[in-house]
Write a protein that holds these residues in place. Structure first.
Motif, short mmCIF file in Angstrom:
data_model
loop_
_atom_site.label_atom_id
_atom_site.label_comp_id
_atom_site.label_asym_id
_atom_site.label_seq_id
_atom_site.Cartn_x
_atom_site.Cartn_y
_atom_site.Cartn_z
N SER A 148 -21.31 -65.08 156.99
CA SER A 148 -22.65 -64.73 157.49
C SER A 148 -22.73 -64.91 159.00
CB SER A 148 -23.71 -65.62 156.83
OG SER A 148 -23.72 -66.91 157.41
N PRO A 149 -23.64 -64.18 159.65
CA PRO A 149 -23.82 -64.35 161.10
C PRO A 149 -24.25 -65.75 161.48
CG PRO A 149 -24.87 -62.33 160.34
CD PRO A 149 -24.48 -63.10 159.11
N GLU A 150 -25.08 -66.38 160.64
CA GLU A 150 -25.53 -67.74 160.95
C GLU A 150 -24.35 -68.71 160.95
OE1 GLU A 150 -28.25 -68.92 162.02
OE2 GLU A 150 -29.62 -67.24 161.75
N ALA A 151 -23.42 -68.52 160.01
CA ALA A 151 -22.24 -69.38 159.97
C ALA A 151 -21.39 -69.16 161.22
CB ALA A 151 -21.43 -69.09 158.71
N LEU A 152 -21.25 -67.90 161.65
CA LEU A 152 -20.50 -67.61 162.87
C LEU A 152 -21.11 -68.35 164.05
CD1 LEU A 152 -19.73 -63.76 162.86
CD2 LEU A 152 -18.16 -65.63 162.39
N LYS A 153 -22.41 -68.24 164.20
CA LYS A 153 -23.08 -68.90 165.34
C LYS A 153 -22.89 -70.40 165.29
CE LYS A 153 -27.22 -67.16 164.82
NZ LYS A 153 -28.64 -66.89 165.10
N GLY A 154 -22.97 -70.97 164.08
CA GLY A 154 -22.82 -72.41 163.95
C GLY A 154 -21.45 -72.90 164.40
N VAL A 155 -20.40 -72.17 164.03
CA VAL A 155 -19.05 -72.56 164.43
C VAL A 155 -18.84 -72.32 165.92
CG1 VAL A 155 -16.60 -72.07 164.14
CG2 VAL A 155 -18.08 -72.23 162.14
N VAL A 156 -19.31 -71.18 166.42
CA VAL A 156 -19.17 -70.89 167.85
C VAL A 156 -19.88 -71.95 168.68
CG1 VAL A 156 -19.86 -69.27 169.68
CG2 VAL A 156 -18.80 -68.41 167.58
N ALA A 157 -21.01 -72.43 168.20
CA ALA A 157 -21.78 -73.44 168.93
C ALA A 157 -21.01 -74.76 169.09
CB ALA A 157 -23.11 -73.70 168.24
N THR A 158 -20.00 -74.98 168.27
CA THR A 158 -19.18 -76.20 168.42
C THR A 158 -18.15 -76.06 169.53
OG1 THR A 158 -17.42 -75.52 166.87
CG2 THR A 158 -19.39 -76.57 165.92
N GLY A 159 -17.99 -74.84 170.06
CA GLY A 159 -17.01 -74.61 171.12
C GLY A 159 -15.62 -74.28 170.61
N LEU A 160 -15.48 -74.03 169.30
CA LEU A 160 -14.16 -73.79 168.73
C LEU A 160 -13.57 -72.45 169.18
CD1 LEU A 160 -11.92 -74.70 166.77
CD2 LEU A 160 -13.19 -73.55 164.93
N GLY A 161 -14.40 -71.46 169.45
CA GLY A 161 -13.89 -70.15 169.82
C GLY A 161 -15.02 -69.17 170.09
N PHE A 162 -14.68 -67.88 170.06
CA PHE A 162 -15.68 -66.84 170.28
C PHE A 162 -15.85 -66.02 169.01
CE2 PHE A 162 -11.78 -64.44 170.85
CZ PHE A 162 -12.09 -63.16 170.39
N ALA A 163 -16.95 -65.28 168.93
CA ALA A 163 -17.20 -64.35 167.84
C ALA A 163 -17.75 -63.06 168.41
CB ALA A 163 -18.18 -64.95 166.83
N TYR A 223 -7.54 -66.02 172.93
CA TYR A 223 -8.57 -67.01 172.67
C TYR A 223 -8.89 -67.08 171.17
CZ TYR A 223 -9.18 -67.04 177.69
OH TYR A 223 -8.96 -67.16 179.05
N GLU A 224 -9.41 -68.21 170.74
CA GLU A 224 -9.67 -68.46 169.33
C GLU A 224 -10.83 -67.57 168.84
OE1 GLU A 224 -9.47 -70.70 171.70
OE2 GLU A 224 -7.64 -71.81 171.22
N PHE A 225 -10.56 -66.84 167.78
CA PHE A 225 -11.50 -65.85 167.27
C PHE A 225 -12.11 -66.33 165.95
CE2 PHE A 225 -11.88 -61.34 165.30
CZ PHE A 225 -13.20 -61.23 165.71
N ILE A 226 -13.44 -66.36 165.89
CA ILE A 226 -14.16 -66.69 164.65
C ILE A 226 -14.65 -65.36 164.07
CG2 ILE A 226 -15.91 -68.14 163.60
CD1 ILE A 226 -13.83 -69.63 165.35
N SER A 227 -14.12 -64.99 162.90
CA SER A 227 -14.31 -63.63 162.38
C SER A 227 -15.19 -63.62 161.13
CB SER A 227 -12.93 -63.04 162.04
OG SER A 227 -13.05 -61.83 161.34
N ILE A 274 -19.90 -63.64 171.77
CA ILE A 274 -20.70 -64.85 172.02
C ILE A 274 -19.78 -66.06 172.08
CG2 ILE A 274 -22.85 -63.98 171.01
CD1 ILE A 274 -22.16 -65.67 168.48
N CYS A 275 -20.13 -67.00 172.93
CA CYS A 275 -19.40 -68.26 173.04
C CYS A 275 -20.34 -69.26 173.69
CB CYS A 275 -18.12 -68.11 173.87
SG CYS A 275 -18.41 -67.55 175.56
N VAL A 276 -19.95 -70.52 173.71
CA VAL A 276 -20.78 -71.53 174.38
C VAL A 276 -20.61 -71.38 175.89
CG1 VAL A 276 -20.79 -73.19 172.48
CG2 VAL A 276 -18.90 -73.21 174.11
#
Length: 300
Positions: free
Chosen positions: A226-241, A189-193, A168-170
């Motif tokens: 948590s998955p919600e935290a992953l989505k929140g960070v990904v939604a800022t455009g910082l990277g993918f998860a 690419y930047e990975f949010i794990s 997932i990514c923006v």
């Protein structure tokens, strides 16, 4: 029906803390101390060593703790078996689930189960897969739902359904233009794990390693619990998860996030785990069968 003093002793021995035992039993600390003193007077021996603000079991306490576990387990089994003779489905059910399952799959299952069996008091405990497995092994939980077969001895694993993970990514992130993504496409690419101990982290690490990419070589920006935290960070455009399709289904449908399949596909089984014991309550066996059936239907 077990002796209350034995229940109190078991709680103190388990937590090695009068305060935590009192909280767990919804008692005051002086009341817990009084019950322990009575038990020690009955056996004319000390069950706990008290020093420097901490406690430990004496040899007599170790022996008493071993028997207390057996006696309380038999008492619970007797209560359940006698209750089942009346034909009623009732009693507590302690369910543990990994974060993804607990947040995005299990609420509907528990709601439907409660509608069928309103006398069953289900309680959901959430943690990563490693934590839930440990609690089931310790008999703190009746059953767990996690994202890999159990590793600890004494546990039985039953696969419920298959779950597919995706990137997932923006929509304006560079990876969003791909229709499918290979592991090598993600390396730069930047990975949010997810955090270590998570079932999702374990399977993604194995997936990258299997396809020739060392997990530690990825451009990991942060690890989240948590998955919600992953989505929140990904939604800022910082990277993918990389998450379960169920995790981001709503955001993908609304166009807030882009969901991109992996090639080859990354799939995992979701497992029900429980202790390997001869005796299982009717409540537990009914829930296991119900949850397996419902999760399989919802994943189809």
């Amino acid at each position: 029906m077990a002796d209350r003093r034995l229940q109190v002793f078991h709680a103190v021995a388990k937590h090695l803390s009068f305060t935590r035992a009192a909280d767990a039993l919804f008692m005051t600390q002086p009341a817990v101390t009084f019950q322990i003193r009575q038990l020690e007077e009955q056996y004319a021996t000390r069950l706990f060593e008290r020093r420097h603000g901490s406690i430990s079991l004496t040899p007599a306490g170790e022996l008493a703790f071993e028997y207390a576990r057996k006696i309380l387990a038999l008492s619970d089994e007797m209560d359940i078996r006698i209750g089942e003779m009346t034909g009623e489905m009732r009693g507590p059910l302690l369910v543990g689930a990994s974060t993804t399952i607990a947040e995005f799959m299990l609420p509907r299952v528990l709601g439907e189960f409660n509608a069928l069996y309103p006398q069953v008091r289900a309680r959901l405990i959430v943690g990563n897969s490693e934590s839930i497995e440990g609690q089931v092994a310790e008999h703190t939980l009746d059953v767990g739902l996690i994202e890999a077969p159990a590793k600890l001895s004494g546990l039985e694993s039953r696969m419920c359904c298959e779950d597919e993970l995706q990137v997932i990514c923006v929509p304006d992130y560079p990876l969003a233009e791909f229709q499918v993504l290979r592991p090598a496409d993600l390396a730069d690419y930047e990975f949010i794990s997810r955090e270590p101990g998570s079932g999702t982290r374990e399977i993604t690490d194995a997936y990258f390693a299997e396809h020739g990419i060392a997990p530690e070589s990825l451009k990991a920006q942060m690890e989240l619990g948590s998955p919600e935290a992953l989505k929140g960070v990904v939604a800022t455009g910082l990277g993918f998860a990389i998450v379960s399709r169920a995790v981001a289904a709503r955001e993908v449908a609304l166009g807030e996030l882009r969901g991109i399949p992996l090639d080859p596909p990354l799939k995992r089984g979701l497992y029900l785990i429980h202790p390997q014991e001869r005796f299982q309550s009717r409540v537990l066996t009914t829930f296991i069968d119900f949850a397996r059936r419902q999760l399989k239907e919802h994943a189809a």
